[in-house]
Design a protein around this motif. Structure first.
Motif, mmCIF file in Angstrom:
data_model
loop_
_atom_site.group_PDB
_atom_site.id
_atom_site.type_symbol
_atom_site.label_atom_id
_atom_site.label_comp_id
_atom_site.label_asym_id
_atom_site.label_seq_id
_atom_site.Cartn_x
_atom_site.Cartn_y
_atom_site.Cartn_z
ATOM 1 N N ILE A 370 6.927 9.361 -9.138
ATOM 2 C CA ILE A 370 7.655 8.383 -8.324
ATOM 3 C C ILE A 370 7.694 7.072 -9.077
ATOM 4 O O ILE A 370 6.699 6.674 -9.689
ATOM 5 C CB ILE A 370 6.969 8.194 -6.955
ATOM 6 N N GLU A 371 8.833 6.414 -9.071
ATOM 7 C CA GLU A 371 8.963 5.143 -9.770
ATOM 8 C C GLU A 371 7.933 4.144 -9.235
ATOM 9 O O GLU A 371 7.676 4.074 -8.036
ATOM 10 C CB GLU A 371 10.372 4.580 -9.599
ATOM 11 N N LYS A 372 7.360 3.362 -10.159
ATOM 12 C CA LYS A 372 6.313 2.395 -9.804
ATOM 13 C C LYS A 372 6.797 1.409 -8.751
ATOM 14 O O LYS A 372 6.092 1.102 -7.780
ATOM 15 C CB LYS A 372 5.852 1.660 -11.059
ATOM 16 N N GLY A 380 2.800 -0.938 -0.295
ATOM 17 C CA GLY A 380 2.429 -2.341 -0.145
ATOM 18 C C GLY A 380 1.387 -2.805 -1.152
ATOM 19 O O GLY A 380 0.957 -3.957 -1.129
ATOM 20 N N TYR A 381 0.982 -1.916 -2.082
ATOM 21 C CA TYR A 381 -0.003 -2.271 -3.100
ATOM 22 C C TYR A 381 0.696 -2.686 -4.402
ATOM 23 O O TYR A 381 1.792 -2.212 -4.703
ATOM 24 C CB TYR A 381 -0.928 -1.083 -3.412
ATOM 25 N N ARG A 382 0.042 -3.553 -5.160
ATOM 26 C CA ARG A 382 0.490 -3.855 -6.520
ATOM 27 C C ARG A 382 -0.238 -2.905 -7.459
ATOM 28 O O ARG A 382 -1.474 -2.931 -7.564
ATOM 29 C CB ARG A 382 0.194 -5.314 -6.877
ATOM 30 N N LEU A 383 0.504 -2.083 -8.160
ATOM 31 C CA LEU A 383 -0.070 -1.004 -8.952
ATOM 32 C C LEU A 383 -0.152 -1.392 -10.422
ATOM 33 O O LEU A 383 0.766 -2.004 -10.971
ATOM 34 C CB LEU A 383 0.766 0.270 -8.788
ATOM 35 N N GLU A 384 -1.269 -1.052 -11.049
ATOM 36 C CA GLU A 384 -1.466 -1.234 -12.484
ATOM 37 C C GLU A 384 -1.949 0.084 -13.069
ATOM 38 O O GLU A 384 -2.726 0.822 -12.435
ATOM 39 C CB GLU A 384 -2.492 -2.341 -12.767
#
Length: 498
Positions: A370-372, A380-384
């Motif tokens: 799935i696209e970031k 709702g999270y900021r993904l790294e």
């Protein structure tokens, strides 16, 4: 634009509920039927804020809509028609960008929900220098009047109690600048009358409690006592009635007024008014009035009522956006082309964050990603991206070392990268497409001469190399694709070597 609200000075000091009676309410509702909305819509606003039953209905119905997901969907087309599929995909992208530019979309949706209560709701399109809608300004209902025969609207900036003919024709609203919704069977007219009756019953109930909340107490004096003794007994009786303690002379008796269990029908009367409003607001008397409990049949029926209401209302709101917003955006970007994309409020069950994460995990195990950006939007999270944890492994020489466990080979990694390049290319070429559309509209216009058109075309050719930024998303996407392909090759070779 209706940004200056002149009504505030006098309207904010006017409380329509003060002295509100049934005859006054009937007069307001008659004005409502004539399209004179200043006073009656102001009364509706106060009623929604003061009547607990109506307030609960407004909150439950609007919250059910605001919990839904906003989607831009493509029409079902023939899978074999590549040209139509590409057009539908382009329209979805353009329409999604148009909605992303609006800074108060949920506020506008909330206002359009109120049409179910107030009969109508308008939001005005505010545009930037390029003509793109960036804000939807809520237009208060008490600032409009309507001609019931023609259906036209006029702006009433001072919220005066006037009819359509009393305002100048310069006040006529251009409805192309609005997204609006109308409801033929509004709730507030019924709630207004029920509110008055409920308040009248409450007032009588308060008087009743004040009089009979503490039952009246009477002391019966013994027979044949003198006048002096009567005064003494009277003083003792008043002390007893005042919650004092003491003894009464022999032969005295104490009596209270028994009003009976059915002598005060105020609660039943208030419940009847509440039931009428709930019936109008939900279409289901039993489910709303039954106290819902966790895990009970009544609680399930209660929630099902609002789910069905929200599903129907979401379709009406979606239709309003499709008619008054989507059509304008698509016609501007794709003049003369069929409309293959549309705005939709999803009435399905809400997906939790845990559900999204679990679905992403299952898709990855199946070879998909799935696209970031989409995953961040859903969770709702900021993904790294983090490094894989080291796990114990045994080298061929028998020495145990810690090394990172390689991720499973993803056969769709390159294909996904190519898709990202295509999307980046569309974004980078968007200025070119808009410039070409401008030339096309100029060529179709009778007011533009051939000389001017030729000059604009030469200018476009001269500026064409400057439209595409060499440091755009395309370059980044290609670099990421090469890195992914290189990593995939290393991974595949390592798996083959064991």
């Amino acid at each position: 634009m209706m940004s200056v609200k002149k009504w505030a000075k006098h309207k904010s000091q006017y409380n329509p509920l003060r002295g509100l009676t049934i005859p006054r309410a009937v007069t307001l509702l008659e004005q409502h039927e004539r399209g004179e909305y200043a006073d009656v819509q102001w009364a509706f606003r106060f009623c929604e804020r003061r009547y607990p039953v109506l307030m609960a209905l407004v909150k439950r119905r609007t919250s059910a809509i605001l919990e839904m997901e906003i989607n831009i969907k493509a029409m079902q087309v023939n899978p074999g028609d590549a040209r139509t599929l590409a057009l539908a995909e382009q329209q979805v992208i353009v329409l999604r960008e148009a909605y992303d530019r609006i800074d108060n979309l949920y506020e506008a949706i909330h206002h359009l929900c109120l049409a179910s209560f107030r009969e109508f709701a308008h939001v005005e399109k505010h545009r930037n220098a390029y003509g793109e809608v960036t804000h939807l300004e809520v237009l208060d209902q008490w600032n409009v009047v309507r001609c019931m025969s023609s259906g036209r609207w006029k702006y009433n900036p001072d919220a005066l109690n006037v009819n359509y003919a009393a305002l100048p024709d310069t006040s006529i609203l251009d409805m192309r600048n609005f997204i609006y919704r109308e409801e033929p069977l509004p709730i507030d007219p019924i709630a207004l009358l029920a509110f008055i009756r409920s308040n009248m019953s409450q007032k009588d109930w308060d008087s009743f409690v004040e009089t009979y909340g503490i039952p009246p107490l009477f002391v019966i004096m013994p027979p044949g006592i003198s006048e002096d003794k009567q005064k003494e007994y009277q003083a003792i009786a008043e002390e007893v009635a005042g919650d004092a303690r003491g003894a009464l002379p022999g032969g005295s008796d104490v009596k209270t007024v028994d009003i009976g269990a059915r002598a005060h029908p105020f609660k039943e009367h208030k419940d009847d008014q509440r039931a009428e409003v709930v019936l109008a607001g939900t279409g289901g008397l039993l489910t709303m009035l039954t106290e819902s409990g966790s895990g009970t049949l009544a609680g399930s029926a209660h929630e099902e009522t609002f789910r069905k209401i929200a599903a129907g209302e979401a379709r009406l709101i979606s239709e309003a956006f499709q008619k008054h917003f989507d059509a304008e955006v698509l016609e501007r970007a794709f003049p003369g082309a069929p409309r293959l994309a549309y705005f939709d409020l999803s009435a399905g069950d809400a997906t939790t964050t845990d559900d999204v994460i679990e679905q992403a995990k299952m898709l990855k195990e199946a070879g998909y990603t799935i696209e970031k950006q989409q995953l961040e939007e859903k969770t709702g999270y900021r993904l790294e991206i983090c490094a894989m944890p080291d796990t114990p492994g045994r080298e061929p020489d028998g020495v145990t070392r810690n090394r990172a466990t390689p991720a499973p080979y993803n056969p769709r990694l390159v294909a996904d990268g190519i898709k990202e390049i295509a999307e980046a290319q569309r974004a980078a070429l968007r200025p070119v497409a808009e410039a070409l559309q401008g030339l096309y509209r100029a060529a179709e216009s009778d007011e533009v001469s051939d000389a001017v058109l030729t000059e604009e075309l030469e200018s476009f050719r001269a500026m064409l190399p400057h439209y595409i930024d060499p440091s755009s998303e395309i370059v980044t996407a290609i670099e990421e694709l090469f890195v992914a392909a290189w990593a995939n090759g290393i991974e595949e070779a390592a798996n083959e070597r064991g």
